[in-house]
Write a protein that holds these residues in place. Structure first.
Motif, PDB file in Angstrom:
ATOM      1  N   ILE A 166     -58.931  24.371  25.482  1.00  0.00           N
ATOM      2  CA  ILE A 166     -57.624  24.081  26.094  1.00  0.00           C
ATOM      3  C   ILE A 166     -57.378  22.577  26.096  1.00  0.00           C
ATOM      4  CG2 ILE A 166     -56.232  24.239  28.191  1.00  0.00           C
ATOM      5  CD1 ILE A 166     -57.804  26.812  28.878  1.00  0.00           C
ATOM      6  N   GLY A 167     -58.382  21.821  26.504  1.00  0.00           N
ATOM      7  CA  GLY A 167     -58.242  20.370  26.496  1.00  0.00           C
ATOM      8  C   GLY A 167     -58.042  19.818  25.099  1.00  0.00           C
ATOM      9  N   TRP A 168     -58.755  20.367  24.142  1.00  0.00           N
ATOM     10  CA  TRP A 168     -58.653  19.905  22.753  1.00  0.00           C
ATOM     11  C   TRP A 168     -57.240  20.095  22.213  1.00  0.00           C
ATOM     12  CZ3 TRP A 168     -61.501  22.956  18.301  1.00  0.00           C
ATOM     13  CH2 TRP A 168     -61.219  22.360  17.068  1.00  0.00           C
ATOM     14  N   VAL A 169     -56.663  21.276  22.419  1.00  0.00           N
ATOM     15  CA  VAL A 169     -55.321  21.533  21.891  1.00  0.00           C
ATOM     16  C   VAL A 169     -54.278  20.680  22.621  1.00  0.00           C
ATOM     17  CG1 VAL A 169     -53.585  23.295  21.456  1.00  0.00           C
ATOM     18  CG2 VAL A 169     -56.003  23.840  21.143  1.00  0.00           C
ATOM     19  N   LEU A 170     -54.440  20.515  23.927  1.00  0.00           N
ATOM     20  CA  LEU A 170     -53.540  19.621  24.654  1.00  0.00           C
ATOM     21  C   LEU A 170     -53.668  18.183  24.140  1.00  0.00           C
ATOM     22  CD1 LEU A 170     -54.017  20.968  28.288  1.00  0.00           C
ATOM     23  CD2 LEU A 170     -51.907  21.090  26.938  1.00  0.00           C
ATOM     24  N   ARG A 171     -54.864  17.759  23.846  1.00  0.00           N
ATOM     25  CA  ARG A 171     -55.076  16.412  23.315  1.00  0.00           C
ATOM     26  C   ARG A 171     -54.325  16.214  22.004  1.00  0.00           C
ATOM     27  NH1 ARG A 171     -60.496  16.416  22.316  1.00  0.00           N
ATOM     28  NH2 ARG A 171     -60.330  16.417  20.057  1.00  0.00           N
ATOM     29  N   GLU A 172     -54.332  17.232  21.149  1.00  0.00           N
ATOM     30  CA  GLU A 172     -53.597  17.129  19.889  1.00  0.00           C
ATOM     31  C   GLU A 172     -52.097  16.978  20.145  1.00  0.00           C
ATOM     32  OE1 GLU A 172     -54.873  16.880  16.691  1.00  0.00           O
ATOM     33  OE2 GLU A 172     -56.650  16.533  17.920  1.00  0.00           O
ATOM     34  N   ALA A 173     -51.614  17.613  21.189  1.00  0.00           N
ATOM     35  CA  ALA A 173     -50.187  17.505  21.514  1.00  0.00           C
ATOM     36  C   ALA A 173     -49.815  16.099  21.960  1.00  0.00           C
ATOM     37  CB  ALA A 173     -49.817  18.516  22.592  1.00  0.00           C
ATOM     38  N   THR A 174     -50.771  15.341  22.511  1.00  0.00           N
ATOM     39  CA  THR A 174     -50.452  13.980  22.971  1.00  0.00           C
ATOM     40  C   THR A 174     -50.202  13.015  21.826  1.00  0.00           C
ATOM     41  OG1 THR A 174     -52.791  13.242  23.089  1.00  0.00           O
ATOM     42  CG2 THR A 174     -51.845  14.287  25.064  1.00  0.00           C
ATOM     43  N   LYS A 175     -50.500  13.410  20.597  1.00  0.00           N
ATOM     44  CA  LYS A 175     -50.246  12.514  19.467  1.00  0.00           C
ATOM     45  C   LYS A 175     -48.783  12.112  19.406  1.00  0.00           C
ATOM     46  CE  LYS A 175     -53.963  13.703  16.267  1.00  0.00           C
ATOM     47  NZ  LYS A 175     -54.307  14.209  14.906  1.00  0.00           N
ATOM     48  N   HIS A 176     -47.891  13.045  19.710  1.00  0.00           N
ATOM     49  CA  HIS A 176     -46.459  12.764  19.634  1.00  0.00           C
ATOM     50  C   HIS A 176     -45.744  12.914  20.975  1.00  0.00           C
ATOM     51  CE1 HIS A 176     -46.664  12.571  15.273  1.00  0.00           C
ATOM     52  NE2 HIS A 176     -47.305  13.724  15.262  1.00  0.00           N
ATOM     53  N   HIS A 177     -46.344  13.653  21.907  1.00  0.00           N
ATOM     54  CA  HIS A 177     -45.653  13.951  23.165  1.00  0.00           C
ATOM     55  C   HIS A 177     -46.593  13.806  24.360  1.00  0.00           C
ATOM     56  CE1 HIS A 177     -43.282  15.954  20.013  1.00  0.00           C
ATOM     57  NE2 HIS A 177     -42.244  15.732  20.793  1.00  0.00           N
ATOM     58  N   PRO A 178     -47.132  12.615  24.586  1.00  0.00           N
ATOM     59  CA  PRO A 178     -48.063  12.443  25.709  1.00  0.00           C
ATOM     60  C   PRO A 178     -47.417  12.717  27.064  1.00  0.00           C
ATOM     61  CG  PRO A 178     -47.433  10.316  24.785  1.00  0.00           C
ATOM     62  CD  PRO A 178     -46.936  11.359  23.837  1.00  0.00           C
ATOM     63  N   ASP A 179     -46.139  12.395  27.207  1.00  0.00           N
ATOM     64  CA  ASP A 179     -45.483  12.600  28.506  1.00  0.00           C
ATOM     65  C   ASP A 179     -45.486  14.072  28.891  1.00  0.00           C
ATOM     66  OD1 ASP A 179     -45.017   9.914  28.575  1.00  0.00           O
ATOM     67  OD2 ASP A 179     -42.901  10.054  28.033  1.00  0.00           O
ATOM     68  N   ASP A 180     -45.235  14.936  27.923  1.00  0.00           N
ATOM     69  CA  ASP A 180     -45.198  16.366  28.222  1.00  0.00           C
ATOM     70  C   ASP A 180     -46.563  16.863  28.684  1.00  0.00           C
ATOM     71  OD1 ASP A 180     -42.589  16.318  27.431  1.00  0.00           O
ATOM     72  OD2 ASP A 180     -42.882  17.450  25.577  1.00  0.00           O
ATOM     73  N   VAL A 181     -47.604  16.384  28.027  1.00  0.00           N
ATOM     74  CA  VAL A 181     -48.955  16.816  28.395  1.00  0.00           C
ATOM     75  C   VAL A 181     -49.320  16.289  29.773  1.00  0.00           C
ATOM     76  CG1 VAL A 181     -51.402  16.720  27.784  1.00  0.00           C
ATOM     77  CG2 VAL A 181     -49.664  17.022  25.990  1.00  0.00           C
ATOM     78  N   VAL A 182     -48.998  15.037  30.038  1.00  0.00           N
ATOM     79  CA  VAL A 182     -49.273  14.466  31.358  1.00  0.00           C
ATOM     80  C   VAL A 182     -48.555  15.271  32.438  1.00  0.00           C
ATOM     81  CG1 VAL A 182     -48.853  12.453  32.839  1.00  0.00           C
ATOM     82  CG2 VAL A 182     -49.829  12.147  30.560  1.00  0.00           C
ATOM     83  N   ASP A 183     -47.296  15.588  32.208  1.00  0.00           N
ATOM     84  CA  ASP A 183     -46.547  16.378  33.186  1.00  0.00           C
ATOM     85  C   ASP A 183     -47.181  17.753  33.375  1.00  0.00           C
ATOM     86  OD1 ASP A 183     -44.782  14.308  33.511  1.00  0.00           O
ATOM     87  OD2 ASP A 183     -43.210  15.168  32.242  1.00  0.00           O
ATOM     88  N   TRP A 184     -47.616  18.351  32.275  1.00  0.00           N
ATOM     89  CA  TRP A 184     -48.174  19.702  32.339  1.00  0.00           C
ATOM     90  C   TRP A 184     -49.462  19.719  33.163  1.00  0.00           C
ATOM     91  CZ3 TRP A 184     -52.287  22.859  31.087  1.00  0.00           C
ATOM     92  CH2 TRP A 184     -52.014  24.233  30.982  1.00  0.00           C
ATOM     93  N   VAL A 185     -50.359  18.784  32.896  1.00  0.00           N
ATOM     94  CA  VAL A 185     -51.631  18.790  33.636  1.00  0.00           C
ATOM     95  C   VAL A 185     -51.426  18.319  35.071  1.00  0.00           C
ATOM     96  CG1 VAL A 185     -52.997  18.505  31.533  1.00  0.00           C
ATOM     97  CG2 VAL A 185     -52.355  16.471  32.863  1.00  0.00           C
ATOM     98  N   SER A 186     -50.454  17.425  35.293  1.00  0.00           N
ATOM     99  CA  SER A 186     -50.221  16.898  36.645  1.00  0.00           C
ATOM    100  C   SER A 186     -49.857  18.011  37.621  1.00  0.00           C
ATOM    101  CB  SER A 186     -49.099  15.856  36.632  1.00  0.00           C
ATOM    102  OG  SER A 186     -49.466  14.732  35.879  1.00  0.00           O
ATOM    103  N   GLY A 187     -49.163  18.993  37.151  1.00  0.00           N
ATOM    104  CA  GLY A 187     -48.762  20.092  38.024  1.00  0.00           C
ATOM    105  C   GLY A 187     -49.830  21.150  38.213  1.00  0.00           C
ATOM    106  N   ARG A 188     -51.015  20.924  37.629  1.00  0.00           N
ATOM    107  CA  ARG A 188     -52.067  21.939  37.686  1.00  0.00           C
ATOM    108  C   ARG A 188     -53.419  21.338  38.081  1.00  0.00           C
ATOM    109  NH1 ARG A 188     -48.173  23.035  34.126  1.00  0.00           N
ATOM    110  NH2 ARG A 188     -47.541  25.213  33.833  1.00  0.00           N
ATOM    111  N   LEU A 189     -53.401  20.210  38.754  1.00  0.00           N
ATOM    112  CA  LEU A 189     -54.654  19.537  39.096  1.00  0.00           C
ATOM    113  C   LEU A 189     -55.522  20.365  40.034  1.00  0.00           C
ATOM    114  CD1 LEU A 189     -53.526  15.819  39.554  1.00  0.00           C
ATOM    115  CD2 LEU A 189     -54.656  16.865  37.587  1.00  0.00           C
ATOM    116  N   ASP A 190     -54.903  21.304  40.742  1.00  0.00           N
ATOM    117  CA  ASP A 190     -55.690  22.124  41.662  1.00  0.00           C
ATOM    118  C   ASP A 190     -56.441  23.237  40.947  1.00  0.00           C
ATOM    119  OD1 ASP A 190     -53.253  23.332  41.010  1.00  0.00           O
ATOM    120  OD2 ASP A 190     -53.238  24.545  42.840  1.00  0.00           O
TER     121      ASP A 190
END
Length: 255
Positions: free
Chosen positions: A202-226
């Motif tokens: 899961i982390g690996w695929v999200l990391r690949e998404a940050t190549k072009h859209h880091p903001d989206d990934v940051v927002d996605w994980v920020s809402g799921r820190l729990d």
């Protein structure tokens, strides 16, 4: 799967092609490398001790010589390579399907699922899921339901494959808008899975998404820190600048 066939140098049947590939790989055997690979992969298969680039080179050569195979013949070669309990022929079967991925059809995901369930190691699963199923998804988007179904399975390697199949879709800027929302839906219920190979992918695929859209990934994980694991979070944020990553890691540790 199908029984292993035999074939001489001039045998262009699927059994003959598989036999020549097997012989070529066996001729490259390195017992020292084989023992190291078995230990590294915790494998019970026979290992010839052939490197991944060598396996890929052997498959490329055979593919160049047999571009005109029919789809049933392509699948038969993969079946035959998979039959012996030899790591290198199993890897060759995976790479073989990757070489002919543009010829595969939606129903061939049944074969992929069978191989993934039998693979027992990321070293085979990741080729089948990321390189074969992932490419098929981009050409055949109707396969989304197959990957969703894999991810919903409790079997670890199918679940990993159901996530990894979206890697190519979220990595490329042009296909990201189509596939990132789907990845989010697929990955969200899996965040509490305790298994390393699920959390890591899961982390690996999200990391690949940050190549072009880091903001989206940051927002996605920020809402799921729990619910997100530290492993998944660290992997997802590897390419994110420290000034954005550090607060999230601190908040996760504190939580």
């Amino acid at each position: 799967m199908g029984a292993r066939g035999s074939g001489g140098d001039g045998d262009d049947t699927p059994a003959g092609i598989a036999a020549r590939l097997d012989a070529e790989l066996a001729a490259l055997a390195d017992p020292v490398r084989a023992e190291a690979a078995r230990a590294y992969l915790h494998s019970e298969r026979v290992h010839y001790g052939v490197s991944v680039p060598q396996v890929r080179a052997a498959v490329r050569g055979m593919h160049r010589a047999h571009r005109g195979l029919t789809r049933p013949e392509i699948l038969a070669v993969a079946h035959t390579l998979w039959a012996p309990e030899v790591f290198e022929t199993h890897l060759a079967a995976c790479v073989w399907l990757e070489a002919y991925v543009d010829r595969l059809e939606p129903e061939d995901t049944d074969l992929l699922a069978e191989m993934i369930g039998d693979a027992g190691t990321w070293a085979l699963v990741d080729v089948l899921a990321g390189d074969v199923a992932g490419r098929m998804l981009l050409r055949l988007p109707e396969l989304e339901h197959v990957l969703r179904a894999w991810a919903a399975q409790d079997e670890m390697w199918l679940r990993r494959s159901g996530v990894l199949g979206f890697l190519r879709g979220v990595r490329a800027a042009e296909t990201y808008p189509r596939w990132f929302p789907v990845l989010g839906e697929v990955a969200d219920p899996l965040l509490t899975d305790p298994r390393f190979f699920v959390r890591k992918v899961i982390g690996w695929v999200l990391r690949e998404a940050t190549k072009h859209h880091p903001d989206d990934v940051v927002d996605w994980v920020s809402g799921r820190l729990d619910r997100i694991s530290g492993l998944t979070l660290r992997e997802a944020l590897k390419r994110v600048p420290d000034d954005r990553k550090a607060p999230l890691l601190r908040a996760h540790r504190a939580g």
